[in-house]
Every structure is written in C-alpha cells, then in structure tokens.
Design a protein around this motif. Structure first.
Motif, PDB file in Angstrom:
ATOM      1  N   ARG A   6     -28.002 -43.556 -11.686  1.00 31.14           N
ATOM      2  CA  ARG A   6     -27.280 -44.931 -11.948  1.00 31.14           C
ATOM      3  C   ARG A   6     -26.927 -45.028 -13.242  1.00 31.14           C
ATOM      4  O   ARG A   6     -27.275 -44.386 -14.270  1.00 31.14           O
ATOM      5  CB  ARG A   6     -28.637 -46.013 -11.418  1.00 31.14           C
ATOM      6  CG  ARG A   6     -29.659 -45.962 -12.753  1.00 31.14           C
ATOM      7  CD  ARG A   6     -30.893 -46.938 -12.519  1.00 31.14           C
ATOM      8  NE  ARG A   6     -31.676 -46.650 -13.338  1.00 31.14           N
ATOM      9  CZ  ARG A   6     -31.884 -47.576 -14.735  1.00 31.14           C
ATOM     10  NH1 ARG A   6     -30.892 -48.548 -14.786  1.00 31.14           N
ATOM     11  NH2 ARG A   6     -32.633 -47.175 -15.657  1.00 31.14           N
ATOM     12  N   GLU A  10     -35.213 -46.087  -8.717  1.00 30.58           N
ATOM     13  CA  GLU A  10     -33.812 -45.495  -8.506  1.00 30.58           C
ATOM     14  C   GLU A  10     -33.544 -44.299  -9.124  1.00 30.58           C
ATOM     15  O   GLU A  10     -34.186 -43.861 -10.144  1.00 30.58           O
ATOM     16  CB  GLU A  10     -32.856 -46.575  -8.878  1.00 30.58           C
ATOM     17  CG  GLU A  10     -31.298 -46.399  -8.132  1.00 30.58           C
ATOM     18  CD  GLU A  10     -30.377 -47.272  -8.730  1.00 30.58           C
ATOM     19  OE1 GLU A  10     -30.721 -48.535  -8.956  1.00 30.58           O
ATOM     20  OE2 GLU A  10     -29.124 -47.240  -8.554  1.00 30.58           O
ATOM     21  N   ASP A  20     -22.989 -49.770  -9.298  1.00 30.34           N
ATOM     22  CA  ASP A  20     -24.471 -49.890  -9.204  1.00 30.34           C
ATOM     23  C   ASP A  20     -25.148 -50.730 -10.268  1.00 30.34           C
ATOM     24  O   ASP A  20     -26.074 -50.249 -10.964  1.00 30.34           O
ATOM     25  CB  ASP A  20     -25.037 -48.184  -9.427  1.00 30.34           C
ATOM     26  CG  ASP A  20     -24.682 -47.638 -10.829  1.00 30.34           C
ATOM     27  OD1 ASP A  20     -23.982 -48.414 -11.424  1.00 30.34           O
ATOM     28  OD2 ASP A  20     -24.946 -46.384 -10.773  1.00 30.34           O
ATOM     29  N   LEU A  52     -34.940 -51.981  -2.777  1.00 30.53           N
ATOM     30  CA  LEU A  52     -35.420 -50.818  -3.341  1.00 30.53           C
ATOM     31  C   LEU A  52     -36.853 -51.049  -3.079  1.00 30.53           C
ATOM     32  O   LEU A  52     -37.799 -50.153  -2.874  1.00 30.53           O
ATOM     33  CB  LEU A  52     -35.141 -50.730  -4.903  1.00 30.53           C
ATOM     34  CG  LEU A  52     -33.918 -50.048  -5.264  1.00 30.53           C
ATOM     35  CD1 LEU A  52     -33.592 -50.351  -6.755  1.00 30.53           C
ATOM     36  CD2 LEU A  52     -34.032 -48.553  -5.015  1.00 30.53           C
ATOM     37  N   PHE A  88     -35.633 -50.749 -11.138  1.00 27.39           N
ATOM     38  CA  PHE A  88     -34.496 -49.862 -11.095  1.00 27.39           C
ATOM     39  C   PHE A  88     -34.829 -48.654 -11.806  1.00 27.39           C
ATOM     40  O   PHE A  88     -34.757 -47.514 -11.450  1.00 27.39           O
ATOM     41  CB  PHE A  88     -33.103 -50.336 -11.421  1.00 27.39           C
ATOM     42  CG  PHE A  88     -32.730 -51.591 -11.129  1.00 27.39           C
ATOM     43  CD1 PHE A  88     -32.220 -51.529  -9.651  1.00 27.39           C
ATOM     44  CD2 PHE A  88     -32.970 -52.815 -11.630  1.00 27.39           C
ATOM     45  CE1 PHE A  88     -31.705 -52.654  -9.017  1.00 27.39           C
ATOM     46  CE2 PHE A  88     -32.530 -54.112 -10.953  1.00 27.39           C
ATOM     47  CZ  PHE A  88     -31.977 -54.026  -9.577  1.00 27.39           C
TER      48      PHE A  88
END
Lengths: 424, 424, 424, 424
Positions: B22, B18, A85, A95, B14
């Motif tokens: 992560r 996310e 990741d 994303l 991210f």
C-alpha cells in the motif's frame, strides 16, 4: 422483416463499432437489459436461465437486493467512489470483515493486497512477489491452466491460441502435467523427478501456480491427494504455492476457498470475479505475512480502490457467517452431478464424461463441435451456458450459487431438450 | 490521547491487515469518506481540496450529480451489472455516443475494443495487436514512460524500481530518449538514425508507444513538432503509433485527446482512468479498422463489461457536445500556468521549473526530497497533491477539470503556504 | 571450353555439396592451394596479394617459417595434440611467455582463460563472467558492433541480417550509439544520461562490450578520449568493461592491444584470430584476478586445448619482445593512410571517406554497391580485399602486418586500377 | 622435497596464471607431453592408458601416423592453413570423400555446412536453421542433455550448474523426459500428449534435439524403438529432428552415425570432436537439402576453414571404406560390456548399473562421491578415466576406438584395482 434481418439490425452497433475481438456477443447475439438472481432478460423481454454466472463472477446472483441497497445508499451519501489505495471507510470495513468472517475461522493468516481489480492483475502480483521473495525467475504452471491475458499471467496460461496472441515468445515458465493428464501416468512422479534431478533442465521455480478446478481448461478437478502432494513438493524445495482461486473460489466448489477440503495452506491466493459480490471489478491477493515483502507501490494500479465493489463485497461476506450457505451449495452440487450422470447415461451417443466439483461442473463430449451446438441450441431455448476446454469440447455448468432447485431443474431440462434436438 | 496515537489507531486496520505494498495511505494517513466535485472529506470531517483527481481518473470531479442519478436509476431497475462482452444496452449506448460525440467530429475512424477495465490492460491489448499486425516483436518506448504494471506494459515502463519489481528481465522493448531528454541533443535524429541503419542493433519495431505528457515520469510534455516527427517516422517504416492517453486523455490537456493539437492520427489509442466518468473501472482501446485483426476472444477479461461505468461514461460525453468545456479547461490551465510561474519566481530557492500542459502541470524542484516535503505539508493543510518523476522531484497538479477558479486559487494558496513553511 | 564453364566446373564440389551458407567462395570463386607471407596461390597457379589476412587471423602472414618448423617438430615427436584443459607443455609455455612478453611489460594483471578456440566463444565467456560477477543480466553493446554468431555473442552484435538469423528475439542487451554515430551529437552524453537516470528504462548493465575499431561494422575507429570516457562511466557504476580485441588486437592497430594508446585497463579482454600465430583455432579471455570468479568447468569446450595453436602462438610472441615490430606496423599504417587519402582525393566520384587506425583501414564509398564492385574487380586482378559495413559500403584493408612496402604498393596499385575500371 | 611439494611446483603455472575455470588439470594434476594410440606420457615419463580419448575427440587414437604424415607434408608445402570458407583443396577433398565414403553408402542426402570448429557451434547452427525453416521459436531438448556452453546450445543443455553459469534465464526451449527417465512411465506418451494437446502450454517446436547416447548426462543410451518414435512424432508435426552426434558419432557406438541401428534419417546432424581425425578443431552440420535455406554468411565464423583438420579428417575416412573398422569396434564394445557386468557382479557394494552402447559405456554407482574416488585412484595408477552424470555418479569409459584388446584389459585391470582400493 424476417427474424434474421431483425437479428442483424439488433447487433449492428456491435458489429460496426466494436472491435473484432468481441466474443460473447457472437454466441449470444442479443442485447441484455435486466437481470435478477439466476435470470436475465434481453431487450425483447425474452427470459434466460443463467448457467454461466458471468464466468463465475455472479456467485451471489444478479442484483442481490441487499447489495443494491448498500451501494445506492453509499452513492446517495456522496461516498468516495474512486480512491486508489487511499484509506476509505469501505476499504477498512472490507478488510476487517474479510479477516473475521473468512480468514480467522479457517485459521488462515494472510496479508491482503489490492491489485488492479481484475483476475489477471492478482495473478501478475502473485508471480511478482514469488519471484521477489525467492530470487528465482521461473514459475511452474500446468497443462490447460488459465490465469489471464496480460503477458505475465498469459505466460502461465496453457492455451496455444491465447499464448500465440501475445505476439512474443512467453518466458520464465514451465508447463507440467496437471492431475490425470497422461493416461496411466502419475504426474506427481514426473514433477518430482524434474525437481530433484539437477540435470533435468528445469530450474527450481519461484512458485507453482494452479487452479484446483481448471475452468477454461475443461473443468478438470484435481484430486485432494494431488493437491496435498503438490504442497509437499513446494515445502520440500521452498517453492511458493500459489492457488489461483479466481474462478473456483468464493464458494464455487462448496467451500469458500476451493482448496479447503485438501487441508492445504497456500502461500499466496488469488481472488477476483465473485469477490466483488454484485459483479463489480475487484481483486485481492492473499500473501502469507512472511512473504509480504513488497516495497510501497512496487505493484500498483489506478482502480485498486473500487469502493462500490468493497461495499458489495462486504455485504456478500454475510453468506459466510454460518455454514448454511455452503451446505446449500453442496446439496445443489450433488443434484447437478446426479442429473449430469443421468444425462450421460441416457444419451450414450454423447460419449459424455462428467467433470468438475461443486457448482463447477461439465460434460466433456467426444464428437468435435457437438458441445458448441448444444450450447447454441440452449441459448435459443433460453439457457445461457458456454463451452470450455482446449477444443471447446466441454459443456460447462456455472450457475449462480444462489440458484434454487427449480432453476436448476428448469435449466437442465432446457439442456436435455437441446441435446435431443442437436443429436437427433 | 495524543494526536499521534489517534493517528496510529485510525490507520491500524490498514497497517495490520493490508499488504506492505500500500502506498497512498502512507502519504495521506487518514480515512476518506465523502467527496463531491473537487473536495474530499475524511472521517474526522476535515475538508481537502483535490489537486490529484484520483491520479487523473476524476476529470469530471467526484460524484457528478447526473452520473449518480443515472447509475442509481439503472441499479434500481435491476439493470444488468456484469456482462463480459455480451451485448447490453449501456454498452450499445456508449458505443454509439462515443462515435457521435468524440470520433466523428474529429474525423477519426476507430474500432472500439473493451479490454479489462484498467489502464494496464488497454496497453497490453495495444501491444498485442501491434505485434500481431506487423509480425514484429519489439516495441519502442521512451525514457520516463509509465504504461502499467503487468509484465507487458511494465516492459515499456521506464522506472527502474518498477521494472525491478517484475522479478524477471523485461524483453522485446527498447527505450529511446523522449523529447528534450538530453540537453542540446535532438532525440528525433537519434531515433531516426537507429531506425534507418540496418546495423544499429535496434530492429524495426512493431510499434512506438508514448504518452504526449508523461504523468508519472515527471510531467514531461512533448512538443507538437516532436509528435509530428514521431508519427512521420512511424509512417516511413510501417510502425504502429500507439498513444497511451490513459492519463493525458479525456480532456486533461484541454482537448479530448491529448494529441489533437499535433494534428496526428495514432494507429492505436489507449484510454482509461476518466473514461468511466465517475471513477469506476473502465478502459477502451481504439484501433484503426485496418489493424483490427483480432480473432474473437484473442484478448479478453472478465470485467470488460462494467455496465455502471458505461452509464457514467456515456453521461460524461455530454461535456464534449460543445466546445465550452474544453475552452474552460484551457482557461483554467492558463491561470494555473501563470500562478506556477509566479511561484517559481517568488521562491527562487526552489530552483523550480514549470512543467506540463493543460491541467496536467507541475513544478520540478532541484533539491532532493523537497517536493515530497511540500506535498506532505500541503496534506496537513488540506490539499491533496502528490509528486512524480524518477526521483519524486516534481510537485504534480492534476485537479479535476471541473474545478472552479475559487478552488484553484484556494489550492494554490495552500501550496504557497506549504512552500513557505517547508523552505523556511 | 569457355572460361565461364571452367569456372563452373572448378567450384562444382562446393556448389553441390556445401550448404548455401558458404560466402567467401562465392565472392572469390577459386580454389586456394598455397600461401606464404602476404601471398596466396590458387590451383591454377594464379598469385594473389592478401589485403584480407584471414579476416585478421593472419597478422603474422601465411606459413611463417619458424612457426611451421616448431609445429612439425612437435608432431614428429608425437607431442600431445588434443588435451582439453589438461596440463600440457605447450599450454604451460604459452601461459608463461604471454605473461612475460605481453602482460608484465604493460603492467597488466590478468588471469588467462582458454574458452573454445573461436572468437565467439571468448565473447560468450566474457559475457558470462560479467553477469556472474555483477549479478546483473543486461549488457550494453554498440551500434555496428560485431562480436560473434552464437546466441550470446549475437545478442551483442548489431547487424540486423545476422540478428534475424537467430530465429529468436535476442535479449538482455541494449544497443547504444558508438563514437560519432549521430552527426553533431555526443554519444557519451546519451550513454551517461541513460545510466544516471533511474527512469531511463535502461538498467545498469553487467558490462559494456566494445571493439575499439569496429571491423565488420565498417572500420569505425573510436577516439581515445571516447574510450577513456567509457572506462570512466564503467568505473562510476561498477560496470565491467569488456574489450573485444579479437580483430583489432594482436598488433593490428600498431600496439599489441588496440586499447593501449587510450591508457585504459579493461576488466576483461577477448582475444582470438591472430593469437594462434599461424591461423590455427585458438582464443583466450583475459580477466582481472578479482573478477575471475568461475567455478571449475563453469564454461568449457572440447577444443580449448589446441596444442599446435599454442606452439605457434608462443612463437608469435617473439615479435613482441622488442618495439621494432610495433614500429614497423605503425610506419606501414601511415603509408597506407596517406595512399588512401590520395586515392580519395584523386577519385572524387567515390565520395570516399577514410576510416580506421593502424593496419585496419578502409574507404567508405557512398554509392550503393560500388565498394563491392571494386573488390570483385580487384580479385580478378589478383588482390584479395573485402567489404564491410552494414551495407557493404566500405572497402576494407587488412593486410598481414608482416607485409612489406612492395606488397602494400602492389596491392594499392591493383586497387587503383580496379577503381578506375569500375568507375569508368 | 616431498612429492606433494613437487606436485605443487609442477602445476604452479596453471594455478597462478590460468583462470579458476580450468577443470581437467585439477583432477589430473600433471603435465602431458606425448601421446600415441591409446597411451599418454607426462613430463615425468609416466605412462597412462587412455579411457577418455579427449572426451570423444580421439576415436582414432593419438597421433595416427598416416594423419601426421599428411599434415606435415601439407605444411611443408606451404599449403594454405587458414581460409574461412574460401575454396581450398583440402576442403574440396573432404567434401567429396565424406560424400562418397559416408553419405552415399548410407543412402543419406545432406548438404554439408562448416560452422565454427567446435561442437557448440554446430549445435548453434542447427538450432538457427531449424527456427528459420519452420518459423517457430522453441526447441525441445531432453533431461540430462548436453549440447554446449554458448547461450544457444546451453539453452538446450540440462545441467543446472552449467545453465546457471549463463547469468541470464535461458529461453525458447522445453526440457522433456529422455528415454526411461521416470521409472515405469513412458516418456513418449508424455511427449506426444504435450504435442497433440493445443492446451498443453508447450508450443509446437521448431526442432527436437537429442543425443542417442547422452555422454555428459550419465551415459544414458536411448533404445532404438524410442528413437524411431521420436522421429515419427517429428514427422507427424513437421518438427525437425536434430541428432547431436558430436560425442556419439564418428563410430563411437560402433556405426559411423550413432542413429544408424534405429533406421532413422534425422533432418540435421551435428558432428564435431572426432570428425577432425587427429584432434584438431573441426565441426560440420549436415542438413537435408530441402532445409538448407541459409542466406550466404547467415551463420559464419573465422575458423570454419581449418585445413589441417580437413586433411586429417579426410585421412580418417579411410577407416570407413570397409566394415572391418566398425566390426572391430563392436567386438571391443562387447568385451567391455561383459567386463563391466562382471565388475558389477563382483563388487556388489558398488550397487553398479551398466550404462551405454558401443565404446561409450559406464558404471553408475549409487554412493555419492564414490565414482569420483575411483577415477582419482585410477589416475594415480595410470588410467585416464572420468565421471559423468548430474552428480558425477557414473564412471565413463570412452577409450580410443583403435585401442587393442591388450589396452582394454590393462585399463580395466587398473580400474578393478582402483575399485578394490577405494571400497576397501
């Protein structure tokens, strides 16, 4: 050399070297070589119409040209292929695009988790986070549910053969009746009674997990009103609602998520299979921000960064930029449903029952073993179609969503020939 | 704009989209773009030496040219990409080549099973078959073992943070001391006593599962004599011996299987990570023919037919046609070990302890948090290296096996600079 | 009519009507009728010396006159016999006297709980409260432990035959090595290592439960230093220490509680067997006030108010008002120990090993089956004595504490004759 | 001194020394001293009518004269009191008489097992033998079932407060709807569907366990036709039918076994409570000979030989030598039922619902807390009566079976006064 001997020779490697666990190469005893759109070819050059779509993994068909191009280009540029990741360009792009194309237009707000790249892994992650967030241990699943084969997801899978394969009793789960499970009885009343009575013997669960259309369980489609009621029960008792959209999602039922027509907003959504666009392993878990209470690395997996899959996945999202794709699926679904109804009426000896929703349909056939015979005959005639249901009693139609009218007609025509042959 | 702000901007996608789960993108906050051999580059063009190899998935380095060519060719020819466990040409080729190049020369006879394409999935399948074959439910695993994150494999994983993440108590397993776990005490006597005493409270297990070198657990390498003794205990009590060679296999310790030097023949072997050659998801489970008692489909998974992985995997087997590859790994391993020893002696403030075997080595560092600081510093200086162990106390070296002397030296030199910087 | 036939006739009712689960009536195939002090008589008038004491329930001997009188008087006055946990005079008296005679003088502060009137029930209550108080689920028990036969207490019992009888896997427990379990290895180091290493695979438990002298497990007496160390580990990690004093308590080892010489203060103590004085069902659980966090009725049971038992129990406490009773037990224990040593030396063919503490002693005998033969012979000669240990390898001496020197000598003399006969 | 202070003083010992788990001494804050027939007296000489009967343990009333005499005589003759499962005269007599008086006349053939002397222990033994005999692990129990508080029997108990007290998740059981659980839905169809569908998620169980009238669960009486159907399902799938007759047996519903009117023959029957005649701890498990597959000692317990209980139990069997006792119970039951109906009609504000069968009846009262207030008021007025049901919503009538018309009338009159007072 007879055909039987040739056949034997052809599958020799699989028979001798592969474990007895192999299954599809038994029912379809050939070696597949090429595939494009809704067609496959084996090493003998024989063509097959695909009503199986990799068990729902190839919604966009085999070898979509644009996806192929993007993947090849990435490899040729030495793009990073394996990255766990870590941050990578394809991960970033996916994303952003998933958010823009899928989530935002549907007014959905989810954090995106990349578990290991398989359906069972997204389900395991969903169960974990629900238990963590609620501090409760049990999960309610439904009769004839299929959620995966690792111990966590198997514990919410209903099939007794698969459960028995665990080799250990499966715990922390309760099986409740799916919509329309017991004739003339309302499964929601049961569920509600068990939840509201502190003496029911069923503890308040961390989550309720369900497929809106049960694929392996026999193409059982829950009604929208039933889904709404389940969501209401979840809200009333602070239970997380997990929709396992691994097979029914990604447009299979006509909308991107299978639950859209019900107007519900699940707390957690599991996606895999067709999320990777071209058939490469990938899975994501969508989690409402308030429930995204993971510690870093609390659930992980080596292949949670499959960049080739991210690239095809991002390309696949283009289909969802307008409503055309969705409308086309629904149109084809209607045609499929009409044809299925006609077949049932035309061949009353099947005692057939139409099942399903969108391009996830089936015919339940009463006589034991008959569904399997029809599928076997269809294979001989060039149609890839499999059974589902606890007793393999349902002929299951899962064509690629990109199939055209001609393909559908051709496939259904082979099916009809097979019915005639088998019931003769 | 300051660097900090740029950094922030870079990882924004991210951070915002996310899940909090992560992990690697936190320790290495950049976006990787390209990779070749033992090098990676991020989107800023910065180069990194890879001492991580995708957590052991990239033994053959990034983007091996021959593998790339084969994959691209296959895609260009519309080769079937996704096929569950249908017969396909790449699957057939892999089965045959794996048998010829790996099994036969080592006098090993195994049936090959394709579970879902991840490490945790091969472990789940191994546990299931052991339970089925023996009719026993419990499995013995070892302290600091790591076998995966789905409930079945997590139940044989030792780390308390990871176990706690299950949200449910984990059952049907017993944790026993790994080789050299308690100072001056022989873990085999301990294990033997528990097995032979019917009043020990520990039932005869279906299987004993172990990694010969524990990767996540702190690069703990079992001695060959210890492995032999475990195998002898298994034989004495009809317990299946499962070697989880997901991280230590595929040449990581110098031989194809990590257990070869011990002269043992496990009943079940789990392989994943580098089996796929170029970093694509793949896993296999090797099962002695007499234990291959699966029913068809008793364990399955959608992505058990990742043909692109099979192609790279088959190409990767070429490395094992002669002994040269293996010898080169061992030579590099010796150099790594010597350098590690020198560093430990040169920097006594580390109170360092050399760990591991082959190109799977590490330095355990006493002071809490120091190993992590060294890795963070190394990243800044262009070296990808991570920690392992229950308290992240080990700096772990897992370079691609194809790294050359120059690469090793460069990486180790960055490491030394980082040590100096951090301990200053 | 031959003796064998008479014997057959005698036991006919039990053989025909009672379940196959019956055990003692097999080894001692007669019908007991009367009993007083350390003697029993069967319906044929044959006298037996009792070295068994109802498996530790008759520490005060059979039919103590004062207890008999009190019970009869109570019944004659229509005293309430059955009362669950309602307030009754005998319950009140017992609570007050137990506090004054036992707890206060030993500087112990416990709340007194009346679970169902059996050993297994006090253990179940102890496990429950430990789990509730700590919020942890697992419990550490020891090799060769015996704590009861209901699922909760069976899960901390080590014997494999008994565990297997559960018919389900037993969960939430870990078996650790008892004192001196593996030759030359220190079991405390193991336990400590498992607790302190977050990667050990063993979670911090709610409780550690142990018998200071394992009765069923083979008369294994832990050293005081070992008990102290276990208590220290418990304190270090906030683990509740549960002493199961069901068999070793009530003076069996010379002090009221078996753990007194170690100077420890367990968090929970389980008492049953001889607590009821004359052999009537009764059990109590002692809980440190800060851990007495039960809700009303959270653990209950119909027979938790056995008033006849309370009356005998209160009478039995008189023995503990001075030190004489305790000193007399220790004196008899010394004599027993010396005689046991002499027998072991005199009959080296036994390869005997002395075991135990106080009037809870035994001889472990190496040759399989020999201990059982000695006990069978002893029964024929008028001595009731049984085996224990995982392989029934220990001849176990558990005479009533009130036995006199003559009784001990007579019993030991029958034992010696039996040894001679059997080893001849 | 005020009454409140006196009360405080009276219960001081219990409040200070006994664990917080105590329950009945809270609702009935006095000290009971004497009891005879259906009356109790506390230490202040206050008289109470008993509509509780030791939670069903005192079917034959308090201190039956003949039982008292037999017990006293036995003690005076130094009869052996405690004997585990050794052969004794009282055990032999009980076995023979139980067979002659109870089993034979009902054409029932059972082996008799003596587990530990409590209800939970007979249930634990029943579950074990069912699992052993069938080789299956799970057991089906019903909503609002109560079978005991040790982990095995608690796992088939439905109440969430009690289950939560386990401190661990309870496994290997499935809760199904009892007769008439969900309005207008047939619980048998539901159960049948789950059993016949291999995809239901519910495995074929080892046993189905049930109370014909649920005591703790709210005095829910199953219809005879429902019991017959459950037995038929058990036969169809080789499931053992366990009737837990601990509370409803021993004549409580008018026949010796509560299931007699249904004409069924359970495979295993659990008896305790009133089996001991005078309130002494005792339990037996009846097992069809073909299922009595225990190994010797596979389930045991120290107090399984409570000879005083055997003596009273044998005496109690005299009541069953003719039909008079049974008929008298049924007559009183009819009177009770009529009076209950009248009360419900007379006090519509109760929104009362009549429940139960035989002398095991109750009034379910809709308004939360009202049932408890009525019982508290009744206690003040000299009637011992308690609530049951998941929300303590049922006033439960469980008088001794030997109560006379006068006693019933007196008790019901106090009840009516209490209703008036509380609803005023």
């Amino acid at each position: 050399m007879t055909t039987a001997v040739i056949q034997d020779t052809k599958m020799k490697t699989f028979e001798e070297m592969e474990s007895a666990v192999r299954s599809y190469s038994r029912g379809w005893p050939t070696i597949f070589n090429k595939a494009k759109g809704y067609k496959l070819w084996d090493t003998d050059g024989k063509e097959y119409i695909d009503f199986f779509a990799g068990a729902g993994t190839l919604n966009y068909g085999h070898n979509d040209q644009a996806m192929q191009n993007k993947i090849i280009e990435y490899i040729q540029n030495d793009g990073i292929i394996h990255s766990l990741d870590m941050g990578t360009t394809p991960r970033k792009n996916f994303l952003e695009r998933f958010n823009e194309v899928i989530l935002k237009p549907r007014n959905l707000d989810y954090k995106i988790m990349f578990p290991g790249p398989t359906g069972t892994n997204t389900v395991e992650s969903a169960l974990k986070i629900a238990r963590k967030v609620t501090g409760r241990d049990s999960v309610i699943s439904f009769t004839n549910a299929f959620h995966g084969m690792t111990i966590g997801s198997l514990s919410v899978t209903a099939n007794s053969f698969k459960r028995h394969g665990a080799g250990v009793p499966l715990h922390h789960t309760v099986s409740m009746p799916f919509d329309d499970y017991v004739e003339d009885q309302d499964s929601i009343s049961y569920l509600e009674r068990f939840l509201e009575d502190s003496g029911s013997g069923v503890a308040l669960p961390a989550a309720i997990i369900l497929e809106t259309v049960q694929g392996e369980g026999g193409i059982n489609a829950a009604r929208m009103i039933w889904l709404k009621k389940v969501e209401a029960l979840c809200k009333r008792w602070d239970i997380l609602l997990i929709i396992d959209d691994v097979q029914a999602g990604n447009g299979r039922t006509g909308t991107y998520f299978s639950f859209e027509p019900a107007g519900i907003k699940p707390d957690v959504v599991c996606l895999s299979k067709s999320i990777g666009g071209i058939g490469l392993p990938m899975a994501i878990t969508l989690i409402k921000p308030e429930y995204d209470q993971w510690g870093p690395g609390e659930h992980n997996g080596t292949f949670r960064g499959n960049n080739l899959a991210f690239i095809a996945a991002t390309e696949a999202l283009k289909n969802w930029e307008s409503v055309e794709f969705s409308e086309a699926v629904q149109e084809k679904a209607n045609f499929l449903r009409e044809t299925v109804q006609k077949l049932i009426e035309k061949y009353p000896q099947l005692k057939g029952e139409a099942r399903g929703r969108g391009l996830m349909q089936g015919i339940a056939i009463e006589e034991e073993g008959l569904a399997g015979k029809i599928c076997a005959e269809a294979f001989q005639r060039g149609l890839i179609v499999e059974t589902s249901g606890p007793n393999d009693e349902v002929v299951k139609f899962l064509p690629p969503l990109v199939i055209d009218r001609e393909g559908l007609e051709k496939g259904l025509s082979i099916l009809e020939e097979s019915i005639i042959q088998v019931t003769a």
